[in-house]
Write a protein that holds these residues in place. Structure first.
Motif, PDB file in Angstrom:
ATOM      1  N   GLY A  66       0.807  -1.212   0.000  1.00  0.00           N
ATOM      2  CA  GLY A  66       0.000   0.000   0.000  1.00  0.00           C
ATOM      3  C   GLY A  66       0.841   1.263   0.000  1.00  0.00           C
ATOM      4  O   GLY A  66       2.056   1.237   0.161  1.00  0.00           O
ATOM      5  N   GLY A  67       0.197   2.377  -0.204  1.00  0.00           N
ATOM      6  CA  GLY A  67       0.891   3.659  -0.239  1.00  0.00           C
ATOM      7  C   GLY A  67       0.742   4.322  -1.591  1.00  0.00           C
ATOM      8  O   GLY A  67       0.435   3.674  -2.600  1.00  0.00           O
ATOM      9  N   ASP A  68       0.921   5.611  -1.607  1.00  0.00           N
ATOM     10  CA  ASP A  68       0.764   6.390  -2.835  1.00  0.00           C
ATOM     11  C   ASP A  68       1.983   6.189  -3.734  1.00  0.00           C
ATOM     12  O   ASP A  68       3.123   6.307  -3.280  1.00  0.00           O
ATOM     13  N   TYR A  69       1.730   5.911  -5.018  1.00  0.00           N
ATOM     14  CA  TYR A  69       2.852   5.639  -5.922  1.00  0.00           C
ATOM     15  C   TYR A  69       3.725   6.866  -6.123  1.00  0.00           C
ATOM     16  O   TYR A  69       4.949   6.748  -6.245  1.00  0.00           O
ATOM     17  N   ARG A  70       3.133   8.054  -6.157  1.00  0.00           N
ATOM     18  CA  ARG A  70       3.955   9.244  -6.383  1.00  0.00           C
ATOM     19  C   ARG A  70       4.907   9.482  -5.212  1.00  0.00           C
ATOM     20  O   ARG A  70       6.008   9.990  -5.403  1.00  0.00           O
ATOM     21  N   GLU A  71       4.500   9.121  -4.004  1.00  0.00           N
ATOM     22  CA  GLU A  71       5.431   9.214  -2.873  1.00  0.00           C
ATOM     23  C   GLU A  71       6.522   8.149  -2.982  1.00  0.00           C
ATOM     24  O   GLU A  71       7.661   8.379  -2.584  1.00  0.00           O
ATOM     25  N   PHE A  72       6.159   6.985  -3.485  1.00  0.00           N
ATOM     26  CA  PHE A  72       7.155   5.940  -3.747  1.00  0.00           C
ATOM     27  C   PHE A  72       8.128   6.384  -4.834  1.00  0.00           C
ATOM     28  O   PHE A  72       9.329   6.091  -4.778  1.00  0.00           O
ATOM     29  N   LEU A  73       7.613   7.113  -5.823  1.00  0.00           N
ATOM     30  CA  LEU A  73       8.400   7.488  -6.998  1.00  0.00           C
ATOM     31  C   LEU A  73       9.386   8.622  -6.737  1.00  0.00           C
ATOM     32  O   LEU A  73      10.506   8.604  -7.258  1.00  0.00           O
ATOM     33  N   MET A  74       8.998   9.621  -5.957  1.00  0.00           N
ATOM     34  CA  MET A  74       9.794  10.845  -5.842  1.00  0.00           C
ATOM     35  C   MET A  74      11.243  10.593  -5.399  1.00  0.00           C
ATOM     36  O   MET A  74      12.168  11.177  -5.992  1.00  0.00           O
ATOM     37  N   PRO A  75      11.525   9.755  -4.402  1.00  0.00           N
ATOM     38  CA  PRO A  75      12.934   9.484  -4.091  1.00  0.00           C
ATOM     39  C   PRO A  75      13.695   8.899  -5.273  1.00  0.00           C
ATOM     40  O   PRO A  75      14.892   9.161  -5.443  1.00  0.00           O
ATOM     41  N   GLY A  76      13.010   8.089  -6.096  1.00  0.00           N
ATOM     42  CA  GLY A  76      13.654   7.566  -7.294  1.00  0.00           C
ATOM     43  C   GLY A  76      13.995   8.661  -8.281  1.00  0.00           C
ATOM     44  O   GLY A  76      15.071   8.643  -8.891  1.00  0.00           O
ATOM     45  N   LEU A  77      13.096   9.631  -8.444  1.00  0.00           N
ATOM     46  CA  LEU A  77      13.377  10.746  -9.359  1.00  0.00           C
ATOM     47  C   LEU A  77      14.504  11.626  -8.821  1.00  0.00           C
ATOM     48  O   LEU A  77      15.337  12.113  -9.589  1.00  0.00           O
ATOM     49  N   PHE A  78      14.533  11.829  -7.502  1.00  0.00           N
ATOM     50  CA  PHE A  78      15.650  12.573  -6.911  1.00  0.00           C
ATOM     51  C   PHE A  78      16.975  11.874  -7.225  1.00  0.00           C
ATOM     52  O   PHE A  78      17.964  12.521  -7.591  1.00  0.00           O
TER      53      PHE A  78
END
Length: 273
Positions: A66-78
């Motif tokens: 569970g959890g929001d994908y955009r929150e999962f994604l942002m550290p990857g984009l950083f």
């Protein structure tokens, strides 16, 4: 009558290093000033990345547990912004070699380390601006740093360290290649390096051999460490680098700096000999 001759004191090695580093920083920053398109591209890419990966691909993505994908994604984009430090420095170093700039600089009484350090520090200043813009865009998209200011500052410090490491990797590769066109083609190889990670999707669904490569990729350690520090959703695997992500990211950075810095300085000093 004897005439006293005054000889100006020669600058110390540290003083020359600092002076040449600062001169090199200004040289690179002026290049951005003369090339506004380059700066615009650096600033525009984060916005495009959030829109494409967060909204287009993200609509079909689910985070394990569970959890929001955009929150999962942002550290990857950083982490991708940090990793992309390889490409401009590699192309820039190869361009200087091909145009004879490196040979002219080597013929001058300047610090080789200072010249290369200045280039990497200038890139670091630009990356601060890019990471700040990406964070603002991420906040607008719903991302939050949920573990407090201290942990968030630690995550961004780790990202800047990794960007610094990647610029040294790019500098070494650019000096080794020596041709701008070849460096541009080689930069394509960075794409699979960035994709075989946990930045965009969890590694648990990958085939075993590919998951092994992704979990031991230095970028994956940085991504997982940032997710933990930001308090964002994560899907850490069972591999040691993802179970001890912050320590692994620091070890990777130390190893790469230890290898690349002296090799890059030596390559710069002996190019063409």
């Amino acid at each position: 009558m004897a005439v006293a001759v005054y000889a100006a004191p020669r600058p110390s090695a540290v003083g020359r290093l600092l002076s040449d580093t600062w001169t090199s920083v200004i040289r690179v920053l002026l290049n951005y000033r003369r090339s506004p398109g380059l700066l615009a591209a650096s600033l525009g890419v984060p916005v495009v990345m959030v829109v494409v990966f967060g909204y287009v691909f993200g609509s079909a993505m689910q985070v394990p547990g569970g959890g929001d994908y955009r929150e999962f994604l942002m550290p990857g984009l950083f982490a991708m912004v940090a990793t992309n430090g390889i490409m401009p420095t590699m192309v820039g170093a190869a361009r200087d070699v091909g145009r004879g700039v490196t040979d002219r600089l080597r013929s001058m009484p300047v610090s080789r380390t200072g010249l290369l350090l200045g280039q990497t520090l200038a890139d670091l200043l630009v990356s601060v601006v890019v990471l700040t813009l990406l964070a603002v865009v991420g906040l607008a998209a719903g991302w939050r740093a949920r573990n407090g200011l201290a942990d968030a500052a630690g995550a961004f410090a780790l990202l800047l360290l990794f960007r610094f490491v990647m610029t040294w990797v790019g500098t070494l590769l650019g000096l080794a290649v020596g041709k701008e066109e070849a460096a541009g083609q080689l930069s394509v190889a960075v794409f699979p390096l960035a994709m075989i990670t946990n930045a965009y999707v969890p590694t648990g669904g990958m085939p075993g051999w590919l998951r092994l490569l992704a979990d031991w990729n230095p970028i994956s350690s940085v991504v997982q460490a940032c997710r933990e520090l930001f308090g964002n959703p994560s899907a850490a695997g069972s591999a040691w680098p993802t179970q001890h992500a912050t320590l692994a990211a620091l070890l990777w950075s130390a190893v790469l700096l230890t290898l690349c810095v002296p090799l890059a300085v030596r390559k710069f000093a002996t190019h063409g000999r």
